[in-house]
Design a protein around this motif. Structure first.
Motif, PDB file in Angstrom:
ATOM      1  N   ASP A 117       0.737  -1.113  -0.094  1.00 21.05           N
ATOM      2  CA  ASP A 117       0.130   0.257  -0.398  1.00 21.05           C
ATOM      3  C   ASP A 117       1.132   0.940  -0.445  1.00 21.05           C
ATOM      4  OD1 ASP A 117      -2.328  -1.871   0.009  1.00 21.05           O
ATOM      5  OD2 ASP A 117      -1.497  -2.005   2.348  1.00 21.05           O
ATOM      6  N   ARG A 118       2.143   1.470   0.871  1.00 19.00           N
ATOM      7  CA  ARG A 118       2.565   2.053   0.976  1.00 19.00           C
ATOM      8  C   ARG A 118       3.675   2.909  -0.582  1.00 19.00           C
ATOM      9  NH1 ARG A 118       2.923   3.991   6.577  1.00 19.00           N
ATOM     10  NH2 ARG A 118       3.279   1.997   8.128  1.00 19.00           N
ATOM     11  N   ASN A 141       1.627  -0.647 -11.200  1.00 17.01           N
ATOM     12  CA  ASN A 141       0.877  -0.938 -10.293  1.00 17.01           C
ATOM     13  C   ASN A 141       2.281  -2.324  -9.618  1.00 17.01           C
ATOM     14  OD1 ASN A 141      -1.974  -0.292 -11.126  1.00 17.01           O
ATOM     15  ND2 ASN A 141      -1.552  -1.632 -12.612  1.00 17.01           N
ATOM     16  N   ASN A 142       2.802  -1.829  -9.471  1.00 14.76           N
ATOM     17  CA  ASN A 142       4.010  -2.920  -9.325  1.00 14.76           C
ATOM     18  C   ASN A 142       5.429  -2.234  -8.084  1.00 14.76           C
ATOM     19  OD1 ASN A 142       6.800  -4.119  -9.060  1.00 14.76           O
ATOM     20  ND2 ASN A 142       6.536  -5.315 -10.952  1.00 14.76           N
ATOM     21  N   PRO A 143       4.851  -2.677  -6.635  1.00 12.32           N
ATOM     22  CA  PRO A 143       5.789  -2.136  -5.321  1.00 12.32           C
ATOM     23  C   PRO A 143       6.587  -1.620  -5.473  1.00 12.32           C
ATOM     24  CG  PRO A 143       3.944  -3.411  -4.691  1.00 12.32           C
ATOM     25  CD  PRO A 143       3.469  -3.218  -6.745  1.00 12.32           C
ATOM     26  N   GLN A 144       6.923  -3.437  -6.407  1.00  8.98           N
ATOM     27  CA  GLN A 144       9.153  -3.173  -6.325  1.00  8.98           C
ATOM     28  C   GLN A 144       9.254  -2.240  -7.145  1.00  8.98           C
ATOM     29  OE1 GLN A 144      10.771  -6.760  -6.326  1.00  8.98           O
ATOM     30  NE2 GLN A 144      12.465  -6.410  -6.491  1.00  8.98           N
ATOM     31  N   GLU A 145       8.403  -2.201  -7.933  1.00  5.43           N
ATOM     32  CA  GLU A 145       9.223  -0.416  -9.089  1.00  5.43           C
ATOM     33  C   GLU A 145       9.037   0.858  -8.870  1.00  5.43           C
ATOM     34  OE1 GLU A 145       7.791  -1.382 -13.563  1.00  5.43           O
ATOM     35  OE2 GLU A 145       8.493  -3.801 -13.502  1.00  5.43           O
ATOM     36  N   LEU A 146       7.980   0.620  -8.324  1.00  5.54           N
ATOM     37  CA  LEU A 146       7.663   2.037  -8.175  1.00  5.54           C
ATOM     38  C   LEU A 146       8.597   2.089  -6.561  1.00  5.54           C
ATOM     39  CD1 LEU A 146       3.298   1.711  -7.833  1.00  5.54           C
ATOM     40  CD2 LEU A 146       4.839   3.466  -8.885  1.00  5.54           C
ATOM     41  N   PHE A 147       8.986   1.219  -6.102  1.00  4.56           N
ATOM     42  CA  PHE A 147       9.927   1.546  -4.629  1.00  4.56           C
ATOM     43  C   PHE A 147      11.407   2.075  -5.877  1.00  4.56           C
ATOM     44  CE2 PHE A 147      13.495   0.070  -1.632  1.00  4.56           C
ATOM     45  CZ  PHE A 147      13.008   1.074  -1.013  1.00  4.56           C
ATOM     46  N   LEU A 148      11.642   1.020  -6.357  1.00  2.09           N
ATOM     47  CA  LEU A 148      13.063   1.324  -7.059  1.00  2.09           C
ATOM     48  C   LEU A 148      13.095   2.466  -7.805  1.00  2.09           C
ATOM     49  CD1 LEU A 148      13.683  -2.040  -8.307  1.00  2.09           C
ATOM     50  CD2 LEU A 148      15.288  -0.960  -6.433  1.00  2.09           C
TER      51      LEU A 148
END
Length: 197
Positions: A117-118, A141-148
């Motif tokens: 969610d974050r 929609n990909n949390p890991q990609e958004l984080f990186l």
């Protein structure tokens, strides 16, 4: 022979669980080490802004100094005008994601709430992502990609600001003449105030 083959039979369920555990550990390690690098970049930006006094900077920024935590560095960089309000929000979301990985169970991944969610609340600026990733477009929609992508964006923003940042100069001592002039001006202002009142 059949017994030997039975003993050598691969337990695919166990193997799958082991691989999943390695992948989750890799995600956790990536998040923690990535944020540690980001924290170090922010620390270096602050050092570049401060006066050139290594001992004083170390006392402030290194543990147990008052600005030795990632959260404290984020807030200091913001109030000094070194990062924007949007960047501050992104830094804080990333800090919370790192904390979720550190303080949560070992099974946490980018797909586990509240981490997912974050991450989905991160906005790494897709235009910048295209410039710095040299690969496929960012999947929103990909949390890991958004984080990186957010990590990369913040590192790039800090590097850009660090390039153009003038180091603060040590202030000179206030002279007796400067103090006397200030006191004299204050006394005159006080006398005028009394005459009006």
């Amino acid at each position: 022979m059949a017994d030997e083959q039975a003993e050598k039979k691969i337990d695919f369920q166990k193997l799958s669980e082991s691989i999943q555990s390695i992948m989750v550990t890799a995600e956790r390690g990536m998040a923690i080490s990535g944020v540690a690098k980001l924290d170090d970049c922010l620390k270096q930006l602050l050092r570049a802004f401060f006066i050139n006094n290594e001992k004083a900077c170390d006392a402030l920024l290194d543990d147990p100094g008052p600005v030795s935590t990632f959260g404290a560095r984020i807030e200091l960089a913001f109030v000094l005008g070194l990062i924007s309000g949007n960047e501050r929000n992104t830094f804080n979301l990333i800090r919370k994601i790192r904390n979720d990985f550190i303080h949560g169970s070992d099974e946490r991944s980018f797909q586990t709430p509240p981490i997912k969610d974050r991450c989905l609340n991160l906005d790494p600026t897709p235009g910048i992502w295209k410039l710095i990733s040299n690969s496929k477009p960012l999947d929103p929609n990909n949390p890991q990609e958004l984080f990186l992508g957010s990590l990369r964006f913040l590192v790039a923003a800090i590097a850009y600001r660090g390039e153009a940042l003038p180091r603060r100069q040590k202030p000179g001592s206030v002279t007796d003449e400067q103090l006397a002039s200030l006191i004299e001006a204050e006394m005159k202002a006080s006398e005028r105030h009394k005459e009006k009142g």
